[in-house]
Motif scaffolding. Structure first.
Motif, PDB file in Angstrom:
ATOM      1  N   ASP A 175     -54.613 -35.343 -67.768  1.00 25.15           N
ATOM      2  CA  ASP A 175     -56.042 -35.680 -67.839  1.00 25.15           C
ATOM      3  C   ASP A 175     -56.616 -35.889 -66.432  1.00 25.15           C
ATOM      4  OD1 ASP A 175     -56.020 -35.549 -70.560  1.00 25.15           O
ATOM      5  OD2 ASP A 175     -55.899 -37.724 -70.884  1.00 25.15           O
ATOM      6  N   TRP A 176     -55.823 -36.561 -65.607  1.00 21.79           N
ATOM      7  CA  TRP A 176     -56.245 -36.829 -64.218  1.00 21.79           C
ATOM      8  C   TRP A 176     -56.473 -35.516 -63.458  1.00 21.79           C
ATOM      9  CZ3 TRP A 176     -52.433 -36.491 -59.963  1.00 21.79           C
ATOM     10  CH2 TRP A 176     -52.940 -36.871 -58.727  1.00 21.79           C
ATOM     11  N   VAL A 177     -55.527 -34.593 -63.630  1.00 18.78           N
ATOM     12  CA  VAL A 177     -55.655 -33.298 -62.935  1.00 18.78           C
ATOM     13  C   VAL A 177     -56.890 -32.558 -63.451  1.00 18.78           C
ATOM     14  CG1 VAL A 177     -54.575 -31.034 -62.565  1.00 18.78           C
ATOM     15  CG2 VAL A 177     -53.194 -33.110 -62.411  1.00 18.78           C
ATOM     16  N   ARG A 178     -57.071 -32.568 -64.790  1.00  9.66           N
ATOM     17  CA  ARG A 178     -58.253 -31.876 -65.379  1.00  9.66           C
ATOM     18  C   ARG A 178     -59.552 -32.475 -64.843  1.00  9.66           C
ATOM     19  NH1 ARG A 178     -55.281 -30.637 -70.055  1.00  9.66           N
ATOM     20  NH2 ARG A 178     -55.417 -32.766 -70.793  1.00  9.66           N
ATOM     21  N   THR A 179     -59.591 -33.821 -64.788  1.00  8.02           N
ATOM     22  CA  THR A 179     -60.810 -34.486 -64.296  1.00  8.02           C
ATOM     23  C   THR A 179     -61.063 -34.129 -62.837  1.00  8.02           C
ATOM     24  OG1 THR A 179     -60.321 -36.293 -65.794  1.00  8.02           O
ATOM     25  CG2 THR A 179     -61.931 -36.748 -64.078  1.00  8.02           C
ATOM     26  N   LYS A 180     -60.006 -34.140 -62.046  1.00  8.50           N
ATOM     27  CA  LYS A 180     -60.157 -33.791 -60.627  1.00  8.50           C
ATOM     28  C   LYS A 180     -60.662 -32.361 -60.479  1.00  8.50           C
ATOM     29  CE  LYS A 180     -57.214 -35.169 -57.301  1.00  8.50           C
ATOM     30  NZ  LYS A 180     -57.911 -36.211 -56.567  1.00  8.50           N
ATOM     31  N   LEU A 181     -60.138 -31.494 -61.344  1.00 11.78           N
ATOM     32  CA  LEU A 181     -60.524 -30.091 -61.277  1.00 11.78           C
ATOM     33  C   LEU A 181     -61.992 -29.906 -61.665  1.00 11.78           C
ATOM     34  CD1 LEU A 181     -59.216 -27.372 -60.604  1.00 11.78           C
ATOM     35  CD2 LEU A 181     -58.726 -27.078 -63.026  1.00 11.78           C
ATOM     36  N   ASN A 238     -57.307 -28.266 -56.919  1.00  9.85           N
ATOM     37  CA  ASN A 238     -56.903 -26.897 -57.243  1.00  9.85           C
ATOM     38  C   ASN A 238     -55.384 -26.717 -57.123  1.00  9.85           C
ATOM     39  OD1 ASN A 238     -57.391 -24.224 -57.926  1.00  9.85           O
ATOM     40  ND2 ASN A 238     -57.533 -23.595 -55.773  1.00  9.85           N
ATOM     41  N   ALA A 239     -54.830 -27.331 -56.072  1.00  8.60           N
ATOM     42  CA  ALA A 239     -53.379 -27.221 -55.866  1.00  8.60           C
ATOM     43  C   ALA A 239     -52.621 -27.895 -57.012  1.00  8.60           C
ATOM     44  CB  ALA A 239     -52.999 -27.853 -54.531  1.00  8.60           C
ATOM     45  N   LEU A 240     -53.071 -29.074 -57.409  1.00  8.23           N
ATOM     46  CA  LEU A 240     -52.419 -29.775 -58.528  1.00  8.23           C
ATOM     47  C   LEU A 240     -52.511 -28.942 -59.806  1.00  8.23           C
ATOM     48  CD1 LEU A 240     -53.720 -33.420 -57.927  1.00  8.23           C
ATOM     49  CD2 LEU A 240     -51.321 -32.705 -57.869  1.00  8.23           C
ATOM     50  N   LYS A 266     -30.179 -37.153 -67.369  1.00  9.45           N
ATOM     51  CA  LYS A 266     -29.485 -35.875 -67.545  1.00  9.45           C
ATOM     52  C   LYS A 266     -30.435 -34.834 -68.149  1.00  9.45           C
ATOM     53  CE  LYS A 266     -25.212 -36.753 -68.645  1.00  9.45           C
ATOM     54  NZ  LYS A 266     -24.099 -37.132 -69.525  1.00  9.45           N
ATOM     55  N   ASN A 267     -31.271 -35.296 -69.071  1.00  8.29           N
ATOM     56  CA  ASN A 267     -32.162 -34.372 -69.782  1.00  8.29           C
ATOM     57  C   ASN A 267     -33.523 -34.182 -69.107  1.00  8.29           C
ATOM     58  OD1 ASN A 267     -30.198 -34.122 -71.756  1.00  8.29           O
ATOM     59  ND2 ASN A 267     -30.941 -35.919 -72.865  1.00  8.29           N
ATOM     60  N   ALA A 268     -33.743 -34.878 -68.003  1.00  7.91           N
ATOM     61  CA  ALA A 268     -35.064 -34.803 -67.352  1.00  7.91           C
ATOM     62  C   ALA A 268     -35.347 -33.385 -66.868  1.00  7.91           C
ATOM     63  CB  ALA A 268     -35.118 -35.778 -66.184  1.00  7.91           C
ATOM     64  N   ARG A 269     -36.522 -32.861 -67.212  1.00  5.30           N
ATOM     65  CA  ARG A 269     -36.950 -31.540 -66.739  1.00  5.30           C
ATOM     66  C   ARG A 269     -38.149 -31.725 -65.832  1.00  5.30           C
ATOM     67  NH1 ARG A 269     -32.803 -30.875 -67.604  1.00  5.30           N
ATOM     68  NH2 ARG A 269     -31.699 -29.833 -69.270  1.00  5.30           N
ATOM     69  N   PRO A 270     -38.297 -30.863 -64.803  1.00  8.47           N
ATOM     70  CA  PRO A 270     -39.410 -31.054 -63.855  1.00  8.47           C
ATOM     71  C   PRO A 270     -40.780 -31.071 -64.539  1.00  8.47           C
ATOM     72  CG  PRO A 270     -37.846 -29.469 -63.008  1.00  8.47           C
ATOM     73  CD  PRO A 270     -37.432 -29.745 -64.423  1.00  8.47           C
ATOM     74  N   LEU A 271     -41.619 -31.922 -64.021  1.00  5.59           N
ATOM     75  CA  LEU A 271     -42.978 -32.079 -64.530  1.00  5.59           C
ATOM     76  C   LEU A 271     -43.807 -30.831 -64.219  1.00  5.59           C
ATOM     77  CD1 LEU A 271     -45.322 -34.008 -65.513  1.00  5.59           C
ATOM     78  CD2 LEU A 271     -45.522 -34.715 -63.120  1.00  5.59           C
ATOM     79  N   ASP A 272     -44.566 -30.368 -65.204  1.00  6.40           N
ATOM     80  CA  ASP A 272     -45.439 -29.215 -64.974  1.00  6.40           C
ATOM     81  C   ASP A 272     -46.877 -29.633 -65.264  1.00  6.40           C
ATOM     82  OD1 ASP A 272     -46.642 -26.817 -64.665  1.00  6.40           O
ATOM     83  OD2 ASP A 272     -45.695 -25.835 -66.384  1.00  6.40           O
ATOM     84  N   LEU A 273     -47.669 -29.704 -64.209  1.00  7.18           N
ATOM     85  CA  LEU A 273     -49.062 -30.130 -64.374  1.00  7.18           C
ATOM     86  C   LEU A 273     -50.033 -28.941 -64.330  1.00  7.18           C
ATOM     87  CD1 LEU A 273     -49.202 -33.364 -62.163  1.00  7.18           C
ATOM     88  CD2 LEU A 273     -49.103 -33.212 -64.648  1.00  7.18           C
ATOM     89  N   ALA A 274     -49.491 -27.730 -64.302  1.00  5.83           N
ATOM     90  CA  ALA A 274     -50.362 -26.551 -64.172  1.00  5.83           C
ATOM     91  C   ALA A 274     -51.300 -26.464 -65.379  1.00  5.83           C
ATOM     92  CB  ALA A 274     -49.512 -25.295 -64.075  1.00  5.83           C
ATOM     93  N   LEU A 312     -46.904 -30.049 -56.678  1.00  5.36           N
ATOM     94  CA  LEU A 312     -46.735 -31.504 -56.646  1.00  5.36           C
ATOM     95  C   LEU A 312     -46.746 -31.973 -55.196  1.00  5.36           C
ATOM     96  CD1 LEU A 312     -43.870 -31.959 -59.297  1.00  5.36           C
ATOM     97  CD2 LEU A 312     -46.329 -32.211 -59.660  1.00  5.36           C
ATOM     98  N   LEU A 313     -46.962 -33.270 -55.028  1.00  7.21           N
ATOM     99  CA  LEU A 313     -47.041 -33.811 -53.669  1.00  7.21           C
ATOM    100  C   LEU A 313     -45.646 -33.886 -53.053  1.00  7.21           C
ATOM    101  CD1 LEU A 313     -49.074 -34.847 -51.636  1.00  7.21           C
ATOM    102  CD2 LEU A 313     -48.860 -37.139 -52.622  1.00  7.21           C
ATOM    103  N   LYS A 314     -45.485 -33.214 -51.912  1.00  8.55           N
ATOM    104  CA  LYS A 314     -44.177 -33.165 -51.250  1.00  8.55           C
ATOM    105  C   LYS A 314     -44.108 -34.143 -50.082  1.00  8.55           C
ATOM    106  CE  LYS A 314     -41.102 -29.780 -49.048  1.00  8.55           C
ATOM    107  NZ  LYS A 314     -40.990 -30.330 -47.702  1.00  8.55           N
ATOM    108  N   LYS A 315     -45.224 -34.266 -49.359  1.00  6.53           N
ATOM    109  CA  LYS A 315     -45.272 -35.177 -48.218  1.00  6.53           C
ATOM    110  C   LYS A 315     -46.659 -35.784 -48.142  1.00  6.53           C
ATOM    111  CE  LYS A 315     -42.387 -32.887 -44.786  1.00  6.53           C
ATOM    112  NZ  LYS A 315     -42.462 -32.087 -43.565  1.00  6.53           N
TER     113      LYS A 315
END
Lengths: 185, 211
Positions: A169-175, A77-79, B194-202, A84-87
């Motif tokens: 796809d990985w996140v969708r599958t996990k969800l 759900n968090a993903l 330089k052009n890298a933008r943060p990944l959005d997995l939402a 994103l994973l911080k620690k």
């Protein structure tokens, strides 16, 4: 290093959040085996103490500890909420040696490093302290090697063309699995 | 032993500069020169210096103790003396009242108040023992890497400054952004970085917000 160069580098620190998340994905989907340039073959597992956060948004975060946290519905759900994973606490194995340690995406500092090496224990090293420090340094090299492996992919065209889709796809599958678990509970 | 004790937590640095692998003699000489020299009893704040790797009060830098395998071992000692705010406020209030009674006054001037507060602070500082800490340092001389067994911002900055002054070398922390920039430069991938933008997995199907 000039101030501009330093600012440019520090603005790209978000890559380490992506690195930890990608590591988790690779461990779950491909088993966590890596063959690293200059390091050799290593095995990696994301173990415990997960802390997830959204970049530039300290309010939204999740912490999961104990009971196989990577497989819990809350992690999926968090993903899916864009965190994103911080620690995390990771386990890395190389040869007969196994390290357990915390890795923080803000700094890539290693914390609470513990090493188990049954072979070295049998052989009784001449200088246990030098051996312990050398082992900690070897772990640092492995983590840097993993980060370089990630960067090579992240700065390649393949990242957008292929890897981002696989991550989604990985996140969708996990969800989906999480919904099944929650639905049957 | 301050170095390598327990499970390790550390920050890594690359060492660079002219003569980035100094001789043993030079390392011992520089450690001695910048060794911990005690903390002032009058001023509030922190004092830094090197100690030998055995314990907090070990000022004996010798080859057998400092050099182990490929490493130079020593420790970064930080003593801090600080009067807790509430303690200072309480003692100052008592001193102000005593001064009013002694002088038979109804109120003290701002200057009198300030002077009394400074006297109280000096007295409390002399009575307050410093917090004494030391953090292990191991230096892979040939590998030009230094490891500090602490990761807090203030300790890391103070360590870096003292190390650079002591050995006339530069320390670069192995932080992710700096590593990424170095990698991109070497691999000629600076533009993608330089052009890298943060990944959005939402995903739109996430059921609830996580708090």
């Amino acid at each position: 290093m000039s101030n501009d160069e330093l600012a440019f580098a520090l603005e790209r620190s978000f890559l380490a959040y992506e690195f930890l998340t990608w590591l988790w994905f690779r461990c779950e989907v491909e088993g966590g085996n890596f063959d690293l340039d200059g390091v050799g073959s290593v095995g990696v597992a994301v173990d415990d103490g997960l802390s997830l956060a959204r970049l530039q948004d300290d309010e939204l975060k999740a912490s999961l500890r104990g009971g196989n946290p990577t497989g819990r519905p809350e992690a999926a759900n968090a993903l899916a909420a864009g965190l994103l994973l911080k620690k995390a606490r990771l386990v890395v194995a190389k040869g007969s040696r196994e390290w357990s340690f915390g890795l923080d995406a803000e700094t890539l500092d290693l914390s609470g490093v513990k090493v188990v090496d049954p072979q070295a224990e049998e052989e009784e090293p001449e200088d246990a302290l030098a051996d312990k420090l050398s082992s900690a340094e070897e772990l640092r090299e492995i983590v840097d090697g993993l980060f370089r492996e990630f960067l090579a992919l992240r700065l390649d065209d393949e990242w957008e063309a292929l890897e981002v889709g696989r991550l989604r796809d990985w996140v969708r599958t996990k969800l989906e699995r999480a919904w099944q678990v929650v639905g049957t509970a | 032993m301050l170095v390598g004790k327990g499970s390790l937590t550390f920050r890594s640095f690359d060492v660079s500069g002219k003569n980035a692998t100094p001789t043993k003699e030079r390392i011992l000489e520089r450690l001695e020169t910048f060794s911990f020299a005690g903390i002032d009893t009058i001023e509030e704040g922190s004092t830094y210096g090197w100690v030998a790797p055995d314990h907090l009060f070990d000022g004996d830098f010798d080859v057998a103790k400092v050099f182990r395998g490929r490493y130079a071992l020593f420790a970064f000692r930080v003593d801090t003396r600080r009067v807790p705010g509430p303690l200072l406020q309480a003692h100052t209030a008592i001193a102000w009242r005593a001064a009013l009674e002694a002088e038979g006054l109804e109120r003290l001037s701002a200057r009198q108040k300030r002077e009394i507060k400074q006297d109280v602070k000096r007295q409390l500082l002399a009575e307050t023992p410093p917090a004494q800490r030391a953090y292990g340092v191991f230096w892979n001389l040939r590998g030009r890497r230094v490891f500090l067994q602490n990761t807090s911002k203030s300790v890391v900055e103070a360590f870096r400054s003292l190390f650079e002054r002591s050995f006339e070398l530069e320390l670069t922390p192995r932080l992710p952004g700096l590593q990424a920039a170095a990698f991109a430069r070497a691999a000629e991938r600076l533009d993608p970085l330089k052009n890298a933008r943060p990944l959005d997995l939402a995903t739109r199907s996430a059921p609830v917000a996580v708090a």
